[in-house]
Design a protein around this motif. Structure first.
Motif: not given
Length: 229
Positions: A2, A20, A25, A27, A57, A59, A61, A65, A77-78
């Motif tokens: 992230r 975050l 998380l 980042v 942000l 992220d 995955i 993206e 979202y977080a």
């Protein structure tokens, strides 16, 4: 992986950073200055963010993206992405109250306080747009006092701003208030109830990086980094 594009002395960016961190998380932070477009990763930021305003942000995955812009979207979202360390209560009334207060800061507080004080003292200084207007600062400070009085009223009746639990409402409040505190705009002797709440917030690990922020051309008051101020 992230990446968070943010500006240090920016309430919306600070909301994203605190959230975050609260969610544990990992980042990578990429500083962006909206008033100095030739610095940092601005070109890359501009390519991925249609709004052109932090925070954003990114992220990465397995399926691709994800790009999320704006403090409210990033915070939700977080929080929704993991059940660990929830930032909204299970009780639907307290959840609604947390969202109401977060919205209060995102809009009402931002328009009536930040748009005056932060604009005059920070944005104009960075942009080289002249000295702060004393009349506008006075108006912002008068309105700030009304807001702080309301927050004290809430905290006299609750453990945290929205109720029994630390929530996105407290994060929104901390993001805005910490920026004003960085500028020496809050006389804590006048707001003992709010001070007690802010001492608890400042002691959370998620706040430590913000207390270490240094912005060229600005000097925070000595108490800014003090947890027992």
């Amino acid at each position: 992986m992230r990446t968070l594009y943010h500006f240090a002395l920016h309430p919306a960016s600070r909301q994203a950073r605190i959230t975050l961190a609260e969610k544990k998380l990992k980042v990578t932070e990429s500083p962006i200055n909206p008033w100095q477009l030739d610095q940092g990763d601005w070109k890359k930021f501009e390519d991925i963010t249609p709004e052109g305003v932090p925070p954003t942000l990114v992220d990465v995955i397995p399926s691709g993206e994800i790009i999320i812009t704006g403090a409210r979207a990033i915070c939700e979202y977080a929080n929704d992405g993991s059940t660990r360390h929830p930032l909204l209560a299970e009780d639907i009334v307290e959840r609604a109250e947390a969202r109401r207060l977060a919205d209060w800061f995102d809009h009402k507080f931002a328009q009536e306080v930040d748009a005056l004080i932060l604009h005059e003292k920070v944005e104009k200084s960075i942009a080289g747009a002249g000295a702060a207007d004393p009349a506008i600062l006075r108006e912002g400070r008068e309105t700030l006092a009304h807001h702080l009085g309301y927050f004290c009223w809430l905290l006299e009746r609750r453990d945290w701003l929205a109720g029994r639990y630390f929530s996105l409402a407290d994060i929104a409040a901390a993001a805005h208030i910490s920026c004003l505190d960085f500028l020496g705009e809050i006389n804590w002797r006048d707001w003992p109830t709010l001070k007690e709440w802010y001492q608890k917030v400042k002691s959370r690990p998620s706040m430590r990086p913000l207390l270490m922020d240094r912005i060229p051309g600005f000097r925070a008051p000595r108490h800014y980094t003090d947890l027992d101020f």
